[in-house]
Design an enzyme around this catalytic site. Sequence first.
Site, PDB file in Angstrom:
ATOM      1  N   CYS A   2      -1.120   0.990   5.228  1.00 45.43           N
ATOM      2  CA  CYS A   2      -1.596   1.705   6.642  1.00 45.43           C
ATOM      3  C   CYS A   2      -0.832   1.884   7.319  1.00 45.43           C
ATOM      4  O   CYS A   2       0.394   1.307   7.219  1.00 45.43           O
ATOM      5  CB  CYS A   2      -2.852   1.493   7.458  1.00 45.43           C
ATOM      6  N   ARG A  27       3.106   4.936   3.897  1.00 47.56           N
ATOM      7  CA  ARG A  27       2.402   3.764   3.645  1.00 47.56           C
ATOM      8  C   ARG A  27       1.430   3.364   3.600  1.00 47.56           C
ATOM      9  O   ARG A  27       0.803   2.597   3.498  1.00 47.56           O
ATOM     10  CB  ARG A  27       2.837   3.057   5.035  1.00 47.56           C
ATOM     11  N   TRP A  76      -4.365   3.553   3.453  1.00 46.83           N
ATOM     12  CA  TRP A  76      -4.470   3.464   1.882  1.00 46.83           C
ATOM     13  C   TRP A  76      -5.631   2.506   1.943  1.00 46.83           C
ATOM     14  O   TRP A  76      -6.003   1.534   2.350  1.00 46.83           O
ATOM     15  CB  TRP A  76      -3.060   2.859   1.976  1.00 46.83           C
ATOM     16  N   ASN A 102      -4.352  -2.020  11.107  1.00 49.51           N
ATOM     17  CA  ASN A 102      -3.690  -2.187   9.556  1.00 49.51           C
ATOM     18  C   ASN A 102      -4.644  -3.222   9.290  1.00 49.51           C
ATOM     19  O   ASN A 102      -4.281  -4.325  10.012  1.00 49.51           O
ATOM     20  CB  ASN A 102      -2.681  -2.134   9.694  1.00 49.51           C
ATOM     21  N   GLY A 103      -4.673  -4.026   7.880  1.00 43.87           N
ATOM     22  CA  GLY A 103      -4.920  -5.123   7.220  1.00 43.87           C
ATOM     23  C   GLY A 103      -6.676  -4.903   7.219  1.00 43.87           C
ATOM     24  O   GLY A 103      -6.616  -3.979   6.560  1.00 43.87           O
ATOM     25  N   GLU A 487      11.750  -4.430 -16.112  1.00 42.89           N
ATOM     26  CA  GLU A 487      11.113  -3.982 -15.041  1.00 42.89           C
ATOM     27  C   GLU A 487      11.645  -1.910 -15.306  1.00 42.89           C
ATOM     28  O   GLU A 487      11.157  -1.293 -14.093  1.00 42.89           O
ATOM     29  CB  GLU A 487      12.494  -3.959 -14.530  1.00 42.89           C
ATOM     30  N   LYS A 491       8.698   1.226 -14.772  1.00 43.56           N
ATOM     31  CA  LYS A 491       9.373   1.742 -13.355  1.00 43.56           C
ATOM     32  C   LYS A 491       8.503   2.695 -14.066  1.00 43.56           C
ATOM     33  O   LYS A 491       8.117   4.133 -13.509  1.00 43.56           O
ATOM     34  CB  LYS A 491      10.511   2.413 -13.508  1.00 43.56           C
ATOM     35  N   GLU A 494       4.354   2.964 -13.708  1.00 44.55           N
ATOM     36  CA  GLU A 494       4.144   3.090 -11.877  1.00 44.55           C
ATOM     37  C   GLU A 494       4.156   4.423 -11.375  1.00 44.55           C
ATOM     38  O   GLU A 494       3.383   4.796 -10.991  1.00 44.55           O
ATOM     39  CB  GLU A 494       4.477   1.856 -11.015  1.00 44.55           C
ATOM     40  N   HIS A 510       6.202 -10.529 -32.990  1.00 44.22           N
ATOM     41  CA  HIS A 510       4.706 -11.745 -32.530  1.00 44.22           C
ATOM     42  C   HIS A 510       4.003 -10.846 -32.436  1.00 44.22           C
ATOM     43  O   HIS A 510       2.732 -11.734 -31.574  1.00 44.22           O
ATOM     44  CB  HIS A 510       5.508 -12.731 -31.796  1.00 44.22           C
ATOM     45  N   LYS A 609       3.503   0.731  -0.729  1.00 44.47           N
ATOM     46  CA  LYS A 609       5.116   0.813  -0.406  1.00 44.47           C
ATOM     47  C   LYS A 609       4.972  -0.706  -0.394  1.00 44.47           C
ATOM     48  O   LYS A 609       5.514  -1.426  -0.977  1.00 44.47           O
ATOM     49  CB  LYS A 609       5.948   0.778   1.109  1.00 44.47           C
TER      50      LYS A 609
HETATM   51  C1  F6R Z   1       7.178  -1.835  -7.875  1.00 42.11           C
HETATM   52  C2  F6R Z   1       7.496  -1.967  -6.681  1.00 42.11           C
HETATM   53  C3  F6R Z   1       6.154  -3.542  -6.473  1.00 42.11           C
HETATM   54  C4  F6R Z   1       6.917  -4.131  -4.857  1.00 42.11           C
HETATM   55  C5  F6R Z   1       5.825  -5.473  -5.049  1.00 42.11           C
HETATM   56  C6  F6R Z   1       6.855  -6.182  -3.814  1.00 42.11           C
HETATM   57  O1  F6R Z   1       8.488  -0.533  -7.323  1.00 42.11           O
HETATM   58  O2  F6R Z   1       7.829  -1.755  -5.429  1.00 42.11           O
HETATM   59  O3  F6R Z   1       6.204  -3.548  -7.715  1.00 42.11           O
HETATM   60  O4  F6R Z   1       8.202  -4.873  -5.258  1.00 42.11           O
HETATM   61  O5  F6R Z   1       4.538  -4.987  -4.510  1.00 42.11           O
HETATM   62  O6  F6R Z   1       7.179  -5.695  -3.002  1.00 42.11           O
HETATM   63  P1  F6R Z   1       8.324  -5.905  -1.771  1.00 42.11           P
HETATM   64  O7  F6R Z   1       9.222  -6.542  -2.691  1.00 42.11           O
HETATM   65  O8  F6R Z   1       8.166  -5.553  -0.902  1.00 42.11           O
HETATM   66  O9  F6R Z   1       7.312  -7.724  -1.699  1.00 42.11           O
END
Ligand code: F6R
Length: 614
Positions: A2, A27, A76, A102-103, A487, A491, A494, A510, A609
Site C-alpha cells: 500500500c 507498493r 494491496w 498501511n499495515g 533465483e 524470477k 514470479e 534424487h 514490492k
Molecule cells: C523477488 C522479491 C522478493 C523479495 C522479498 C524480500 O524478486 O523481490 O522475494 O526479495 O520479498 O524483500 P526485501 O529484500 O525487501 O526484504
Amino acid sequence: MCGIIGYIGKREAAPLLLNGLKRLEYRGYDSAGMAVLNGQMQVLKQKGSVGNLEELLNVSGTVMLGATMGIAHTRWATHGDPSDRNAHPHMNISSDIALIHNGIIENYSSLKKELLSQGYEFESDTDSEVLVHLIDRVWKADPSIGLEGAVRQALRHVDGAYGICVVSSREPDKIVVARKGSPLVIGLGDGEFFIASDAAPIVEHTNKVVYLLDGEMAVVTRDNYTVKTIENVEQQKRVTELDFSLEKIEKGGYEHFMLKEIFEQPEVMRDVMRGRIRVEEGRVQLGGIEDYLDRLKQAKRIVICACGTSWHAGLIGEYLIEEFARIPVEVDYASEFRYRNPIVTSDDVVIVISQSGETADTLAALRLAKEKGALVMGICNVVGSTIARETLCGMYTHAGPEVGVASTKAFTAQVIVLFMLAMALSKGRTISQEEIKLNLRELAEVPEKVARILEQNDAIREIALKLKDARNALYLGRGYNFPVALEGALKLKEISYIHAEGYPAAEMKHGPIALIDEDMPVIVIATRDNTYAKILSNIEEVRSRKGRVIAIASEGDRDIEQLTPDVIFIPQASAALLPLLTVIPLQLLSYHVATMRGCNVDRPRNLAKSVTVE
Ligand code: F6R
C-alpha cells in the site's frame, strides 16, 4: 504494501495526490482513492489501478477543485478483496473523518464486534475501517480532545502495524499521521508539506524529509509540523536531505522498470563499490561496520536471515564467508527463524538482508536476535528504513530505488556487499594480502563483464522464445551457482507465472529427474569451475531423457555447444564471483518470457514490492 501520499499547502491537491499515487503504484495497485477538503470532505475511490481513479477524477473531479489539502492511498489487499468499498480512504458514519492506512490491525475483529454492538456500521471488509470508527467514538465521547487527541486515544486500543493519515472537516487545516511498523515520511516544501509511505512521490517536490519512527505521531498544518510520541511526548526531529533524483525513479526510456533496473547493474555495481575498495592497496573500507569489525571477526557463528531474493543473496554470502573468512554461517528464512526458538547467543552475529528494509519477517528476526543478545548487522537498500535503523551496524547496498517488483539490481548489489564483507572478515586472518588484492581486482572487473552480457540481450530474447510456452522449468546449478539457480527459478515464476524450481544439480537424480521429458526445459548453469565435469554429466542425463537444455556457460567453451544449441556465454571469472554474472542472463530470460506472455512485468499479480505484513 500500500502507498500513502498526503498534501497540505497552496496548490490544487487532487492532481498532486494523483501524481504521487502513480509514483507509489509499485507498493500496491488493486484499488486507489483520495479524500480532499475544500470546505467539505470530498472522497473518490475505485477498484483497480491509479489509472481508474484518474478516469473517475476526470469525470467527477470538479467537486475536488479548490482543495489544497488531502490524502490518498493505493492498496494491496490484506483483509477484504480488491473492490471499490474496500478501497481507502475509509470514513466515519457522519462522513467528516477520512482515514488511510498501511499495515494490519491484528485485533480488528474484536474491535469491530465491540463497535458493531455500539451501533457502528461498517461499509467495508477491511481491518482499517475499525480505526476511523474508533477515532469517531473517542472524539464523540470527549469533543475537547480534538482530532489529534482522538487519534492518539484510538491508537491505544490497537494491536498491529500501521502508518495512517487522518483528516477531518471538523478541523479542516490539519493532517494527523501516526506510525507503528509501517513507514511514513514527511516532506518539507516551501509553504507546503507532503506525507508519504516512502520518498518516491515526494522527491520531485523537495529533498528535505523527516522520517517518523515507530510509536510517533505528527500533526501537519499549513505552516508547521510537530512530532510527538503516541504517549504525547514532544520529539526533536532531524531533517534528512535525500540524495536521489526523480529521474532515477522513472523508467529512463526502458519499456519496464525491471528492464531498466537489469541494465543499470554495471553502474549500480560501481556505486556499491565506490569508496569502499582500494584495489592496489588490497583495502576494503566499510564505514558502517568499521567500529564492529573486530567483534564480527570474533563471531563464533554468523546467522543470515532474509526472505525471497535477499535470502538467495544470503546463501551466496554463506559460501563466501565460509570459503574466505572461515567463520561458520547458517542461512535462515526470517519467517522460520522467528518462530522456531532458535539458539542464538551473544557470541553470534546475525546479519539481516533486505532490499526494502521493511520486510515484516526480517524485521521480527532482527528484533528476536537482538533480544537474545546477538550483534545484529543489516544489509539494506532503502536508506533510513526500519531495519537499517534498528540494526547496530550495517551496510547500505546503494542500488537506488528498485521499482520493479521482481528484485534484480538489489540482488547483485547485496552479493557485492557480501563479497566485500567476506574480504573484510578475512583480512589479516585467513587469506593473504595478495589474495585479497587479486579478489578485489576481479571484483572491480565485474561491472564491465556484466555490460558485455547485457549486449547479448537480443540473443537471449531469441532463446526466451523457446521457453515462453513451457508450463514448468527446472533450474540447475552447483556450488556458488546453486543459489543462482534458485533465483533464476524465482524470477521466472514470479513474473511469467510458469512453474519453475531451482535445484543443486546433483540433487536431480534424487527426484526431479522423474519430471524430465521433451516438454521440460532445463536451464543449466554450466560455467567452468571445479564442478564443471559433474554438471556436464547432469546435462547428459537430461538429454538422454529428451529434456531441452538451455545452458549458461563460460566464454570459449566449445564442448557445451556439442550438447545443446541454446547456450548463453558469460565472461570467465573465479567461482566466487560467478553469481554476479550468471544471474544476469537468467533475469533477462525471465523478463523476455514474461513480456512474450503478455504479463505485467513490473507488477506481477498477487505480489507487492515491500512485504510489511506477515
Ligand atoms: C523477488 C522479491 C522478493 C523479495 C522479498 C524480500 O524478486 O523481490 O522475494 O526479495 O520479498 O524483500 P526485501 O529484500 O525487501 O526484504
